[in-house]
Design a protein around this motif. Structure first.
Motif, PDB file in Angstrom:
ATOM      1  N   ILE A  60     -35.650 -37.556   7.181  1.00  0.00           N
ATOM      2  CA  ILE A  60     -37.105 -38.110   7.052  1.00  0.00           C
ATOM      3  C   ILE A  60     -38.026 -37.068   7.542  1.00  0.00           C
ATOM      4  CG2 ILE A  60     -36.474 -40.465   6.624  1.00  0.00           C
ATOM      5  CD1 ILE A  60     -37.622 -40.886   9.519  1.00  0.00           C
ATOM      6  N   THR A  61     -39.125 -37.145   7.131  1.00  0.00           N
ATOM      7  CA  THR A  61     -40.208 -36.319   7.302  1.00  0.00           C
ATOM      8  C   THR A  61     -41.575 -37.171   7.341  1.00  0.00           C
ATOM      9  OG1 THR A  61     -41.321 -34.228   7.143  1.00  0.00           O
ATOM     10  CG2 THR A  61     -40.535 -35.187   5.165  1.00  0.00           C
ATOM     11  N   HIS A  62     -42.655 -36.367   7.986  1.00  0.00           N
ATOM     12  CA  HIS A  62     -43.873 -36.963   7.885  1.00  0.00           C
ATOM     13  C   HIS A  62     -44.314 -37.043   6.362  1.00  0.00           C
ATOM     14  CE1 HIS A  62     -48.333 -36.756   8.263  1.00  0.00           C
ATOM     15  NE2 HIS A  62     -48.285 -37.732   9.420  1.00  0.00           N
ATOM     16  N   PRO A  63     -45.139 -38.131   5.828  1.00  0.00           N
ATOM     17  CA  PRO A  63     -45.338 -38.042   4.606  1.00  0.00           C
ATOM     18  C   PRO A  63     -46.305 -36.955   4.076  1.00  0.00           C
ATOM     19  CG  PRO A  63     -46.707 -39.757   5.759  1.00  0.00           C
ATOM     20  CD  PRO A  63     -45.565 -39.024   6.719  1.00  0.00           C
ATOM     21  N   ALA A  64     -46.947 -36.211   4.931  1.00  0.00           N
ATOM     22  CA  ALA A  64     -47.747 -35.313   4.477  1.00  0.00           C
ATOM     23  C   ALA A  64     -47.270 -33.901   4.099  1.00  0.00           C
ATOM     24  CB  ALA A  64     -49.015 -34.847   5.363  1.00  0.00           C
ATOM     25  N   THR A  65     -45.995 -33.787   4.785  1.00  0.00           N
ATOM     26  CA  THR A  65     -44.748 -32.700   4.447  1.00  0.00           C
ATOM     27  C   THR A  65     -44.898 -32.260   2.940  1.00  0.00           C
ATOM     28  OG1 THR A  65     -43.753 -33.276   6.203  1.00  0.00           O
ATOM     29  CG2 THR A  65     -42.659 -31.656   4.933  1.00  0.00           C
ATOM     30  N   SER A  66     -45.050 -31.158   2.425  1.00  0.00           N
ATOM     31  CA  SER A  66     -44.918 -30.742   1.163  1.00  0.00           C
ATOM     32  C   SER A  66     -43.716 -30.705   0.418  1.00  0.00           C
ATOM     33  CB  SER A  66     -45.635 -29.477   0.746  1.00  0.00           C
ATOM     34  OG  SER A  66     -45.162 -28.491   1.599  1.00  0.00           O
ATOM     35  N   GLU A  67     -42.597 -30.612   1.269  1.00  0.00           N
ATOM     36  CA  GLU A  67     -41.146 -30.307   0.661  1.00  0.00           C
ATOM     37  C   GLU A  67     -40.715 -31.756   0.347  1.00  0.00           C
ATOM     38  OE1 GLU A  67     -41.801 -26.707   2.221  1.00  0.00           O
ATOM     39  OE2 GLU A  67     -42.364 -28.522   3.242  1.00  0.00           O
ATOM     40  N   GLN A  68     -40.179 -31.581  -0.999  1.00  0.00           N
ATOM     41  CA  GLN A  68     -39.179 -33.061  -1.724  1.00  0.00           C
ATOM     42  C   GLN A  68     -37.807 -32.733  -1.226  1.00  0.00           C
ATOM     43  OE1 GLN A  68     -41.211 -35.397  -2.985  1.00  0.00           O
ATOM     44  NE2 GLN A  68     -42.972 -34.604  -2.657  1.00  0.00           N
ATOM     45  N   ALA A  69     -37.387 -31.804  -1.265  1.00  0.00           N
ATOM     46  CA  ALA A  69     -35.954 -31.258  -1.115  1.00  0.00           C
ATOM     47  C   ALA A  69     -35.575 -29.976  -0.074  1.00  0.00           C
ATOM     48  CB  ALA A  69     -35.167 -30.796  -2.432  1.00  0.00           C
ATOM     49  N   ILE A  70     -34.705 -30.220   0.441  1.00  0.00           N
ATOM     50  CA  ILE A  70     -34.278 -29.084   1.362  1.00  0.00           C
ATOM     51  C   ILE A  70     -33.054 -28.852   1.439  1.00  0.00           C
ATOM     52  CG2 ILE A  70     -33.699 -30.618   3.330  1.00  0.00           C
ATOM     53  CD1 ILE A  70     -35.298 -28.825   5.143  1.00  0.00           C
ATOM     54  N   PRO A  71     -32.540 -27.229   1.322  1.00  0.00           N
ATOM     55  CA  PRO A  71     -31.286 -26.784   1.325  1.00  0.00           C
ATOM     56  C   PRO A  71     -30.664 -27.362   2.787  1.00  0.00           C
ATOM     57  CG  PRO A  71     -32.698 -24.957   0.899  1.00  0.00           C
ATOM     58  CD  PRO A  71     -33.485 -25.973   1.379  1.00  0.00           C
ATOM     59  N   ARG A  72     -29.450 -27.449   2.690  1.00  0.00           N
ATOM     60  CA  ARG A  72     -28.754 -28.116   3.943  1.00  0.00           C
ATOM     61  C   ARG A  72     -28.502 -26.834   4.975  1.00  0.00           C
ATOM     62  NH1 ARG A  72     -25.510 -32.141   3.554  1.00  0.00           N
ATOM     63  NH2 ARG A  72     -24.985 -31.841   1.382  1.00  0.00           N
ATOM     64  N   ALA A  73     -28.621 -25.684   4.626  1.00  0.00           N
ATOM     65  CA  ALA A  73     -28.700 -24.882   5.792  1.00  0.00           C
ATOM     66  C   ALA A  73     -29.995 -24.784   6.359  1.00  0.00           C
ATOM     67  CB  ALA A  73     -28.341 -23.360   4.911  1.00  0.00           C
ATOM     68  N   THR A  74     -31.123 -25.023   5.658  1.00  0.00           N
ATOM     69  CA  THR A  74     -32.434 -25.071   6.310  1.00  0.00           C
ATOM     70  C   THR A  74     -32.541 -26.258   7.184  1.00  0.00           C
ATOM     71  OG1 THR A  74     -33.281 -23.991   4.398  1.00  0.00           O
ATOM     72  CG2 THR A  74     -34.900 -25.281   5.997  1.00  0.00           C
ATOM     73  N   LEU A  75     -31.925 -27.527   6.756  1.00  0.00           N
ATOM     74  CA  LEU A  75     -32.033 -28.815   7.584  1.00  0.00           C
ATOM     75  C   LEU A  75     -31.268 -28.573   8.945  1.00  0.00           C
ATOM     76  CD1 LEU A  75     -32.915 -31.626   7.449  1.00  0.00           C
ATOM     77  CD2 LEU A  75     -30.604 -32.216   6.419  1.00  0.00           C
ATOM     78  N   ARG A  76     -29.969 -27.770   8.892  1.00  0.00           N
ATOM     79  CA  ARG A  76     -29.257 -27.216  10.090  1.00  0.00           C
ATOM     80  C   ARG A  76     -30.048 -26.500  10.952  1.00  0.00           C
ATOM     81  NH1 ARG A  76     -24.438 -25.491   7.262  1.00  0.00           N
ATOM     82  NH2 ARG A  76     -23.753 -27.182   6.511  1.00  0.00           N
ATOM     83  N   ALA A  77     -30.822 -25.798  10.348  1.00  0.00           N
ATOM     84  CA  ALA A  77     -31.357 -24.778  11.233  1.00  0.00           C
ATOM     85  C   ALA A  77     -32.603 -25.582  11.980  1.00  0.00           C
ATOM     86  CB  ALA A  77     -32.206 -23.742  10.478  1.00  0.00           C
ATOM     87  N   ILE A  78     -33.287 -26.438  11.216  1.00  0.00           N
ATOM     88  CA  ILE A  78     -34.227 -27.256  11.810  1.00  0.00           C
ATOM     89  C   ILE A  78     -33.589 -28.148  12.901  1.00  0.00           C
ATOM     90  CG2 ILE A  78     -35.877 -29.408  11.503  1.00  0.00           C
ATOM     91  CD1 ILE A  78     -36.570 -27.831   8.721  1.00  0.00           C
ATOM     92  N   PHE A  79     -32.680 -28.910  12.761  1.00  0.00           N
ATOM     93  CA  PHE A  79     -32.247 -29.632  13.694  1.00  0.00           C
ATOM     94  C   PHE A  79     -31.190 -29.070  14.718  1.00  0.00           C
ATOM     95  CE2 PHE A  79     -33.056 -32.920  10.638  1.00  0.00           C
ATOM     96  CZ  PHE A  79     -33.330 -34.206  11.646  1.00  0.00           C
ATOM     97  N   GLY A  80     -31.131 -27.722  14.352  1.00  0.00           N
ATOM     98  CA  GLY A  80     -30.639 -26.911  15.410  1.00  0.00           C
ATOM     99  C   GLY A  80     -31.459 -26.281  16.299  1.00  0.00           C
ATOM    100  N   MET A  81     -32.758 -26.486  15.976  1.00  0.00           N
ATOM    101  CA  MET A  81     -34.119 -25.929  16.706  1.00  0.00           C
ATOM    102  C   MET A  81     -34.192 -24.598  16.608  1.00  0.00           C
ATOM    103  SD  MET A  81     -35.112 -28.785  17.802  1.00  0.00           S
ATOM    104  CE  MET A  81     -36.530 -28.399  18.642  1.00  0.00           C
ATOM    105  N   LEU A  82     -33.626 -23.785  15.680  1.00  0.00           N
ATOM    106  CA  LEU A  82     -33.555 -22.401  15.268  1.00  0.00           C
ATOM    107  C   LEU A  82     -35.052 -22.045  14.203  1.00  0.00           C
ATOM    108  CD1 LEU A  82     -29.994 -21.872  14.535  1.00  0.00           C
ATOM    109  CD2 LEU A  82     -31.260 -21.195  16.521  1.00  0.00           C
ATOM    110  N   LEU A  83     -35.478 -23.160  13.257  1.00  0.00           N
ATOM    111  CA  LEU A  83     -36.194 -22.982  12.665  1.00  0.00           C
ATOM    112  C   LEU A  83     -37.601 -23.842  13.311  1.00  0.00           C
ATOM    113  CD1 LEU A  83     -37.505 -21.624   9.916  1.00  0.00           C
ATOM    114  CD2 LEU A  83     -36.388 -23.723   8.737  1.00  0.00           C
ATOM    115  N   GLN A  84     -38.518 -23.319  13.523  1.00  0.00           N
ATOM    116  CA  GLN A  84     -39.486 -23.978  14.124  1.00  0.00           C
ATOM    117  C   GLN A  84     -40.942 -24.323  13.339  1.00  0.00           C
ATOM    118  OE1 GLN A  84     -39.362 -21.830  17.616  1.00  0.00           O
ATOM    119  NE2 GLN A  84     -37.439 -22.838  18.140  1.00  0.00           N
TER     120      GLN A  84
END
Length: 117
Positions: A4-28
């Motif tokens: 889940i994300t904040h409602p103002a976030t423009s993304e509707q879908a996300i690649p699994r690799a990007t999600l992994r990078a976000i939760f891995g704290m690599l993409l900030q």
């Protein structure tokens, strides 16, 4: 479990690799340059293990190793650890750029579910 994300976030879908990078704290940052704030549960929480394995497709200990590497190398920080999925819902809803996870049945109108591709 869903991301889940904040409602103002423009993304509707996300690649699994990007999600992994976000939760891995690599993409900030989001593509619009908004800072990403990641909220998670304790490492031993069943929901954390389920999200890690089923959505991110990594084991919880692999996430912990990635976080430790970022922190100990001085390149990042740990995600904010919360006590419950209700707290994650509340914090994600009130924090621009925030991301977290909850059970699909717990999602309310205050957050946006990201489809994982």
């Amino acid at each position: 479990m869903v991301a889940i994300t904040h409602p103002a976030t423009s993304e509707q879908a996300i690649p699994r690799a990007t999600l992994r990078a976000i939760f891995g704290m690599l993409l900030q940052k989001w593509p619009n340059n908004t800072a990403v704030r990641v909220f998670v549960l304790r490492d031993d929480a069943p929901e954390h293990a389920t999200f890690s394995k089923s959505v991110l497709q990594v084991f919880p200990h692999q996430l912990r190793l990635a976080w430790d590497r970022q922190v100990f190398s001085g390149q990042g920080q740990y995600p904010e650890q919360l006590a419950s999925t209700q707290e994650i819902l509340s914090r994600v809803a009130s924090t621009p750029g925030a991301m977290g996870y909850v059970k699909a049945s717990e999602v309310d109108h205050n957050v946006r579910v990201l489809q994982v591709r």
